[in-house]
Design an enzyme around this catalytic site. Sequence first.
Site, PDB file in Angstrom:
ATOM      1  N   ARG A 110      90.893  26.244  38.900  1.00 18.36           N
ATOM      2  CA  ARG A 110      90.435  26.134  40.292  1.00 18.36           C
ATOM      3  C   ARG A 110      89.505  24.948  40.423  1.00 18.36           C
ATOM      4  NH1 ARG A 110      85.134  28.000  41.120  1.00 18.36           N
ATOM      5  NH2 ARG A 110      84.258  29.311  39.490  1.00 18.36           N
ATOM      6  N   ASN A 112      85.866  23.357  41.602  1.00 20.69           N
ATOM      7  CA  ASN A 112      84.505  23.903  41.562  1.00 20.69           C
ATOM      8  C   ASN A 112      83.636  23.123  42.549  1.00 20.69           C
ATOM      9  OD1 ASN A 112      82.855  25.914  40.554  1.00 20.69           O
ATOM     10  ND2 ASN A 112      82.054  24.633  38.915  1.00 20.69           N
ATOM     11  N   ASN A 162      80.892  20.328  37.614  1.00 18.21           N
ATOM     12  CA  ASN A 162      79.818  20.871  38.445  1.00 18.21           C
ATOM     13  C   ASN A 162      79.095  19.793  39.242  1.00 18.21           C
ATOM     14  OD1 ASN A 162      79.180  23.603  39.041  1.00 18.21           O
ATOM     15  ND2 ASN A 162      79.202  24.023  36.851  1.00 18.21           N
ATOM     16  N   ASP A 214      74.056  23.051  36.261  1.00 14.87           N
ATOM     17  CA  ASP A 214      75.094  23.430  37.229  1.00 14.87           C
ATOM     18  C   ASP A 214      75.053  22.458  38.414  1.00 14.87           C
ATOM     19  OD1 ASP A 214      76.834  24.727  39.000  1.00 14.87           O
ATOM     20  OD2 ASP A 214      76.262  26.715  38.343  1.00 14.87           O
TER      21      ASP A 214
HETATM   22 ZN    ZN Z   1      78.411  24.880  40.375  1.00 11.86          ZN
END
Ligand code: ZN
Length: 309
Positions: A110, A112, A162, A214
Amino acid sequence: MSSKVQITPIGPQLDLGEGPHWEAKTKTLYYVDAFAATVHRHVPHTNEHSHCKFKGNTVSFVIPVEGKEESEFVIGLEREIVHVIWDLKSDKPTATRVLSAAEEDRGGNRVNDGKVDPAGRLWTGTLMPGQGLDDAPFTSHLYSFDKGSSPKKHLSGIAVSNGLAWSLDYKTFYYIDSLKYKVQGFDYDITNGTINNERTVFDLKKNNVEGIPDGMTIDSEGKLWVAVYTGGKVIRIDPDTGKLLYILPIPSWEVTSVVFGGPNLDELYVTSANKTKDYPKDKFPQPGQTFKVTNLGVRGTSSRSIKLQ
Ligand code: ZN
């Protein structure tokens, strides 16, 4: 950094809060609950909150369409880039239309985090979930989509695509592949939408920062704010010197992403998740909560909407 920093919970507790975007003209925060395939809308000055649920397993980001009324968005839905019309009130979209998709031949993966570059192109990368986040294979990619076009591949060998950010002079692109535990820098060509000359601008392990990098944003001084997943904090780093400047503790263990907002862009909005069961719960009592952080004494940069024309 001010000692009077205030952290206020906003909106509902989520399973996996992600992808925050601040829309300046309506003073609204948009973000997602990824595995609930839901977009959340929060208006801080009225405390109004609404959400919209999509058909699919994941929604990873939500970005308003430039030049449109406050009802058109592009979202990352599983591996598709989808144009959405939503009335901002109903819990379902009015209409959806697939613009493009990444890696249609790779089941299980997928898109992100997604962000718009200074020329209005969408950038997002993929991930192929392993047993958990920690063991995703390094087989995914980073792409850009110009006006909803087919994907243009920029990087291979990515595990968990990310955080994305561009420097204030638009000459550098910053990027996080979470499982490399680093923030990478690249020369960025705004005209051609290309990146080159990869280098490390910050190494979490070398700086003894516990956790997984992240989501990311950049402030008005060109410093990066990085959400640290399973680290209960946001860090501010100087990408030019590689120095850790500040640690902002967050009362949630799984901090996922950050964006500046508020009428003066001096509020930091932080999303988080409630996935891990084994962590010091007394120190991090608000898993999955979204937070507004004020009195940081720093201003951010604006979230960019997406150009479709
Ligand atoms: Zn993230």
